[in-house]
Design an enzyme around this catalytic site. Structure first.
Site, PDB file in Angstrom:
ATOM      1  N   ARG A   1       0.841  -1.220   0.000  1.00 52.74           N
ATOM      2  CA  ARG A   1       0.000   0.000   0.000  1.00 52.74           C
ATOM      3  C   ARG A   1       0.869   1.261   0.000  1.00 52.74           C
ATOM      4  O   ARG A   1       0.535   2.263   0.649  1.00 52.74           O
ATOM      5  CB  ARG A   1      -0.937   0.042   1.210  1.00 52.74           C
ATOM      6  CG  ARG A   1      -1.980  -1.053   1.248  1.00 52.74           C
ATOM      7  CD  ARG A   1      -2.993  -0.906   0.115  1.00 52.74           C
ATOM      8  NE  ARG A   1      -4.120  -1.800   0.277  1.00 52.74           N
ATOM      9  CZ  ARG A   1      -4.147  -3.069  -0.149  1.00 52.74           C
ATOM     10  NH1 ARG A   1      -3.109  -3.586  -0.786  1.00 52.74           N
ATOM     11  NH2 ARG A   1      -5.233  -3.805   0.029  1.00 52.74           N
TER      12      ARG A   1
ATOM     13  N   SER B   1     -10.893  -0.654   2.910  1.00 53.55           N
ATOM     14  CA  SER B   1     -10.174  -0.668   4.194  1.00 53.55           C
ATOM     15  C   SER B   1      -9.795   0.764   4.561  1.00 53.55           C
ATOM     16  O   SER B   1      -9.155   1.452   3.760  1.00 53.55           O
ATOM     17  CB  SER B   1      -8.877  -1.466   4.087  1.00 53.55           C
ATOM     18  OG  SER B   1      -9.125  -2.771   3.659  1.00 53.55           O
TER      19      SER B   1
ATOM     20  N   GLU C   1      -5.187   4.120   5.471  1.00 56.54           N
ATOM     21  CA  GLU C   1      -4.868   3.802   4.076  1.00 56.54           C
ATOM     22  C   GLU C   1      -5.518   4.851   3.171  1.00 56.54           C
ATOM     23  O   GLU C   1      -4.974   5.259   2.156  1.00 56.54           O
ATOM     24  CB  GLU C   1      -5.406   2.412   3.735  1.00 56.54           C
ATOM     25  CG  GLU C   1      -5.020   1.982   2.337  1.00 56.54           C
ATOM     26  CD  GLU C   1      -6.035   1.085   1.678  1.00 56.54           C
ATOM     27  OE1 GLU C   1      -6.930   1.609   0.980  1.00 56.54           O
ATOM     28  OE2 GLU C   1      -5.926  -0.137   1.848  1.00 56.54           O
TER      29      GLU C   1
HETATM   30  P1  FAD Z   1      -9.264   8.282  -5.872  1.00 58.28           P
HETATM   31  O1  FAD Z   1      -9.965   8.003  -4.588  1.00 58.28           O
HETATM   32  O2  FAD Z   1      -9.957   9.129  -6.863  1.00 58.28           O
HETATM   33  O3  FAD Z   1      -7.831   8.914  -5.550  1.00 58.28           O
HETATM   34  C1  FAD Z   1      -6.989   8.341  -4.574  1.00 58.28           C
HETATM   35  C2  FAD Z   1      -5.738   9.222  -4.433  1.00 58.28           C
HETATM   36  O4  FAD Z   1      -4.962   9.164  -5.624  1.00 58.28           O
HETATM   37  C3  FAD Z   1      -6.056  10.706  -4.227  1.00 58.28           C
HETATM   38  O5  FAD Z   1      -5.048  11.238  -3.397  1.00 58.28           O
HETATM   39  C4  FAD Z   1      -5.969  11.282  -5.627  1.00 58.28           C
HETATM   40  O6  FAD Z   1      -5.660  12.669  -5.623  1.00 58.28           O
HETATM   41  C5  FAD Z   1      -4.860  10.456  -6.244  1.00 58.28           C
HETATM   42  N1  FAD Z   1      -5.019  10.230  -7.680  1.00 58.28           N
HETATM   43  C6  FAD Z   1      -6.046   9.566  -8.294  1.00 58.28           C
HETATM   44  N2  FAD Z   1      -5.821   9.475  -9.615  1.00 58.28           N
HETATM   45  C7  FAD Z   1      -4.625  10.095  -9.854  1.00 58.28           C
HETATM   46  C8  FAD Z   1      -3.847  10.329 -11.033  1.00 58.28           C
HETATM   47  N3  FAD Z   1      -4.252   9.915 -12.242  1.00 58.28           N
HETATM   48  N4  FAD Z   1      -2.682  10.994 -10.906  1.00 58.28           N
HETATM   49  C9  FAD Z   1      -2.258  11.412  -9.685  1.00 58.28           C
HETATM   50  N5  FAD Z   1      -2.948  11.233  -8.543  1.00 58.28           N
HETATM   51  C10 FAD Z   1      -4.119  10.570  -8.624  1.00 58.28           C
HETATM   52  N6  FAD Z   1      -7.699  -0.867  -2.662  1.00 58.28           N
HETATM   53  C11 FAD Z   1      -6.836  -1.902  -2.748  1.00 58.28           C
HETATM   54  O7  FAD Z   1      -5.617  -1.690  -2.910  1.00 58.28           O
HETATM   55  N7  FAD Z   1      -7.263  -3.185  -2.639  1.00 58.28           N
HETATM   56  C12 FAD Z   1      -8.564  -3.504  -2.459  1.00 58.28           C
HETATM   57  O8  FAD Z   1      -8.904  -4.672  -2.377  1.00 58.28           O
HETATM   58  C13 FAD Z   1      -9.500  -2.446  -2.386  1.00 58.28           C
HETATM   59  N8  FAD Z   1     -10.816  -2.699  -2.188  1.00 58.28           N
HETATM   60  C14 FAD Z   1     -11.696  -1.676  -2.094  1.00 58.28           C
HETATM   61  C15 FAD Z   1     -13.048  -1.980  -1.899  1.00 58.28           C
HETATM   62  C16 FAD Z   1     -13.984  -0.963  -1.808  1.00 58.28           C
HETATM   63  C17 FAD Z   1     -15.444  -1.311  -1.599  1.00 58.28           C
HETATM   64  C18 FAD Z   1     -13.571   0.389  -1.927  1.00 58.28           C
HETATM   65  C19 FAD Z   1     -14.590   1.495  -1.870  1.00 58.28           C
HETATM   66  C20 FAD Z   1     -12.224   0.695  -2.113  1.00 58.28           C
HETATM   67  C21 FAD Z   1     -11.278  -0.335  -2.191  1.00 58.28           C
HETATM   68  N9  FAD Z   1      -9.909  -0.075  -2.369  1.00 58.28           N
HETATM   69  C22 FAD Z   1      -9.024  -1.108  -2.486  1.00 58.28           C
HETATM   70  C23 FAD Z   1      -9.410   1.312  -2.418  1.00 58.28           C
HETATM   71  C24 FAD Z   1      -9.516   1.962  -3.811  1.00 58.28           C
HETATM   72  O9  FAD Z   1     -10.447   1.316  -4.609  1.00 58.28           O
HETATM   73  C25 FAD Z   1      -8.177   1.965  -4.534  1.00 58.28           C
HETATM   74  O10 FAD Z   1      -7.219   2.655  -3.779  1.00 58.28           O
HETATM   75  C26 FAD Z   1      -8.275   2.624  -5.913  1.00 58.28           C
HETATM   76  O11 FAD Z   1      -7.056   2.496  -6.605  1.00 58.28           O
HETATM   77  C27 FAD Z   1      -8.644   4.100  -5.840  1.00 58.28           C
HETATM   78  O12 FAD Z   1      -8.923   4.553  -7.143  1.00 58.28           O
HETATM   79  P2  FAD Z   1      -9.689   5.906  -7.387  1.00 58.28           P
HETATM   80  O13 FAD Z   1      -9.592   6.219  -8.831  1.00 58.28           O
HETATM   81  O14 FAD Z   1     -11.063   5.827  -6.825  1.00 58.28           O
HETATM   82  O15 FAD Z   1      -8.811   6.914  -6.537  1.00 58.28           O
HETATM   83  N1  EPU Z   2     -10.823 -10.211  10.194  1.00 57.16           N
HETATM   84  C1  EPU Z   2     -11.452 -10.246  11.412  1.00 57.16           C
HETATM   85  N2  EPU Z   2     -12.467  -9.363  11.628  1.00 57.16           N
HETATM   86  C2  EPU Z   2     -12.868  -8.480  10.682  1.00 57.16           C
HETATM   87  C3  EPU Z   2     -12.203  -8.423   9.444  1.00 57.16           C
HETATM   88  C4  EPU Z   2     -11.173  -9.312   9.229  1.00 57.16           C
HETATM   89  O1  EPU Z   2     -11.112 -11.046  12.289  1.00 57.16           O
HETATM   90  O2  EPU Z   2     -13.811  -7.735  10.958  1.00 57.16           O
HETATM   91  C5  EPU Z   2      -9.762 -11.195   9.917  1.00 57.16           C
HETATM   92  C6  EPU Z   2     -10.232 -12.207   8.884  1.00 57.16           C
HETATM   93  O3  EPU Z   2     -10.948 -13.270   9.472  1.00 57.16           O
HETATM   94  C7  EPU Z   2      -8.931 -12.662   8.281  1.00 57.16           C
HETATM   95  C8  EPU Z   2      -8.052 -11.415   8.358  1.00 57.16           C
HETATM   96  O4  EPU Z   2      -8.658 -10.560   9.334  1.00 57.16           O
HETATM   97  O5  EPU Z   2      -8.362 -13.682   9.071  1.00 57.16           O
HETATM   98  C9  EPU Z   2      -7.918 -10.683   7.038  1.00 57.16           C
HETATM   99  O6  EPU Z   2      -9.199 -10.344   6.533  1.00 57.16           O
HETATM  100  P1  EPU Z   2      -9.487 -10.167   4.971  1.00 57.16           P
HETATM  101  O7  EPU Z   2      -8.994 -11.351   4.215  1.00 57.16           O
HETATM  102  O8  EPU Z   2     -10.923  -9.795   4.823  1.00 57.16           O
HETATM  103  O9  EPU Z   2      -8.560  -8.989   4.546  1.00 57.16           O
HETATM  104  P2  EPU Z   2      -8.216  -7.583   5.205  1.00 57.16           P
HETATM  105  O10 EPU Z   2      -6.876  -7.656   5.849  1.00 57.16           O
HETATM  106  O11 EPU Z   2      -9.328  -7.106   6.047  1.00 57.16           O
HETATM  107  C10 EPU Z   2      -6.982  -6.814   3.042  1.00 57.16           C
HETATM  108  C11 EPU Z   2      -6.900  -5.571   2.244  1.00 57.16           C
HETATM  109  C12 EPU Z   2      -8.115  -5.454   1.337  1.00 57.16           C
HETATM  110  C13 EPU Z   2      -8.132  -6.645   0.393  1.00 57.16           C
HETATM  111  C14 EPU Z   2      -8.184  -7.924   1.219  1.00 57.16           C
HETATM  112  C15 EPU Z   2      -8.030  -9.170   0.354  1.00 57.16           C
HETATM  113  C16 EPU Z   2      -5.588  -3.959   3.450  1.00 57.16           C
HETATM  114  C17 EPU Z   2      -5.592  -2.733   4.285  1.00 57.16           C
HETATM  115  N3  EPU Z   2      -6.781  -4.416   3.084  1.00 57.16           N
HETATM  116  O12 EPU Z   2      -8.125  -6.681   3.889  1.00 57.16           O
HETATM  117  O13 EPU Z   2      -8.002  -4.269   0.569  1.00 57.16           O
HETATM  118  O14 EPU Z   2      -9.227  -6.595  -0.482  1.00 57.16           O
HETATM  119  O15 EPU Z   2      -7.090  -7.932   2.166  1.00 57.16           O
HETATM  120  O16 EPU Z   2      -6.724  -9.227  -0.110  1.00 57.16           O
HETATM  121  O17 EPU Z   2      -4.534  -4.483   3.131  1.00 57.16           O
HETATM  122  C18 EPU Z   2      -8.511  -1.944   0.569  1.00 57.16           C
HETATM  123  O18 EPU Z   2      -7.299  -1.752   0.500  1.00 57.16           O
HETATM  124  O19 EPU Z   2      -9.347  -1.017   0.554  1.00 57.16           O
HETATM  125  C19 EPU Z   2      -9.006  -3.320   0.652  1.00 57.16           C
HETATM  126  C20 EPU Z   2     -10.297  -3.622   0.754  1.00 57.16           C
END
Ligand code: FAD
Ligand code: EPU
Length: 341
Positions: A165, A239, A336
């Site tokens: 991240r 997250s 994050e």
């Molecule tokens: P934005 O929110 O629009 O921007 C994020 C940041 O980047 C801001 O600071 C913005 O100014 C900057 N930025 C955006 N685009 C540019 C650009 N082209 N040039 C320069 N700066 C820029 N993230 C994960 O890593 N793994 C996950 O599994 C994951 N799951 C998610 C699940 C949900 C339900 C949600 C809501 C979010 C999740 N995220 C996850 C976080 C998010 O989706 C990612 O970080 C994604 O890459 C953000 O994209 P965005 O275009 O919406 O960024």
């Molecule tokens: N867990 C709990 N309680 C909770 C949530 C999770 O005990 O309420 C435990 C789960 O049981 C599991 C562990 O925590 O043992 C990890 O949970 P999970 O696999 O759901 O993943 P996470 O650590 O909560 C991370 C990323 C996610 C990504 C998933 C899958 C970060 C900060 N988050 O979540 O990314 O989708 O793994 O790889 O690294 C995001 O970045 O926005 C995001 C959603």
């Protein structure tokens, strides 16, 4: 200029659904438009905020400057051999659409990253990752435009300083660049990565003889839909905190006290990654609600807006979670989500 929107509310453009406004919002569809907008912003001395899908930001107050909504789209194959296909993708392209484009062609590398919301260009900002895979693994380079003078620079893999991240765009290069496109190498001989959580079982459940990237993407989609709230229904930014990385010794102490505590390998030598969601749940905060916002009842790492929460209220909730975890575990969770104050 042809790119200004009439509206100034940013509510539709952040997945937390927080109601704040900008002084003006521009929709940017091509590089030339971005450069003209940049010129305008510089000559008028206003600040610029770039948004893709707004799925990783918490907007805490009205934005006094200009917001650029990035819609520079397009997938271009720039190289191909017997092993791989190299694609250059406009930064405003929807990330999940790129994943679907890739798996429909049987190409491997980003299928575990299915259904991550937002734009391609935000991917390198935090080196998006999920289900055991990170963007950095397929990343070749990105093209960025300087926010100072519009000049172009190519950042190769080594220049980006990717970590968990993390990238230079969250550190020493923060706020200096507009990411214009990214280039990825996708594999024609995919090696499936099924070791995270219950991914392998979910792929098997699909009942396909020889699963490929499309089935992995489908399995990831199924798991994600069962765990994570859909921002279209319940405002959130995924997250809220990073999973903390602690020295091995500290992890061992905690494991003695909590033998079932989940742990993950860290890329930092001598460190172990813990699950922030688990720590938050141990503090009794899963499902905790404070006014219009709260800690999600199925995923404690996700803060949610039940409707009408301000950025300040969500930030206060995040501080409360941070303090509570710190008090119980002596571990300081780091956000994050990008907090735009
Ligand atoms: P934005 O929110 O629009 O921007 C994020 C940041 O980047 C801001 O600071 C913005 O100014 C900057 N930025 C955006 N685009 C540019 C650009 N082209 N040039 C320069 N700066 C820029 N993230 C994960 O890593 N793994 C996950 O599994 C994951 N799951 C998610 C699940 C949900 C339900 C949600 C809501 C979010 C999740 N995220 C996850 C976080 C998010 O989706 C990612 O970080 C994604 O890459 C953000 O994209 P965005 O275009 O919406 O960024
Ligand atoms: N867990 C709990 N309680 C909770 C949530 C999770 O005990 O309420 C435990 C789960 O049981 C599991 C562990 O925590 O043992 C990890 O949970 P999970 O696999 O759901 O993943 P996470 O650590 O909560 C991370 C990323 C996610 C990504 C998933 C899958 C970060 C900060 N988050 O979540 O990314 O989708 O793994 O790889 O690294 C995001 O970045 O926005 C995001 C959603």
């Amino acid at each position: 200029m042809d790119f200004w929107l009439k509206e100034t509310s940013l509510k539709p453009y952040n997945t937390f659904g927080v109601e704040v406004s900008a002084s003006s919002i521009a929709l940017v569809r091509e590089e030339g438009q971005f450069l003209r907008l940049l010129e305008h912003v510089r000559s008028s001395g206003r600040q610029l905020l770039i948004l893709g899908g707004g799925s990783n930001v918490l907007l805490v107050r009205d934005w006094a400057g200009v917001v650029a909504l990035n819609k520079i789209e397009g997938i271009h194959v720039v190289d191909e051999d017997s092993e791989s296909v190299v694609v250059k993708v406009g930064s405003g392209h929807n990330w999940h659409r790129l994943v679907m484009w890739s798996v429909e062609r049987g190409l491997g590398g980003i299928e575990n990253l299915a259904l991550i919301p937002g734009s391609v260009g935000a991917g390198p900002m935090q080196n998006i990752g999920a289900y055991g895979v990170e963007l950095s693994e397929t990343f070749v380079e990105l093209e960025a435009l300087s926010l100072k003078d519009g000049t172009k620079r190519i950042f190769g893999l080594a220049d980006c300083g990717f970590g968990y991240r993390h990238s230079v765009f969250k550190a020493q290069e923060k706020g200096k660049w507009f990411i214009r496109s990214i280039t990825l190498r996708l594999s024609k001989r995919p090696e499936l990565r099924l070791d995270y959580g219950n991914l392998r079982e979910e792929v098997q459940r699909l009942g396909v003889d020889r699963p490929g990237p499309a089935e992995v993407a489908q399995a990831v989609i199924n798991i994600r839909r069962s765990k994570l709230p859909d921002p279209a229904v319940l405002g959130n930014a995924g997250s809220f905190f990073k999973n903390p990385e602690v020295p091995m010794k500290r992890a061992q102490e905690l494991l003695t006290e909590y033998p079932s505590m989940p742990t993950y390998a860290s890329q930092k030598p001598g460190f172990i990654k813990l699950a922030a969601g688990w720590l938050i749940e141990q503090c009794g905060l899963k499902g905790y609600r404070r006014g219009p916002c709260g800690v999600h009842e199925r995923q404690a790492l996700v803060l949610v807006n039940y409707g009408g929460a301000t950025g300040r209220q969500i930030l206060d909730l995040a501080l409360h979670v941070q303090e509570t975890v710190h008090r119980k575990f002596d571990i300081m969770l780091e956000p994050e989500v990008n907090i735009i104050a």
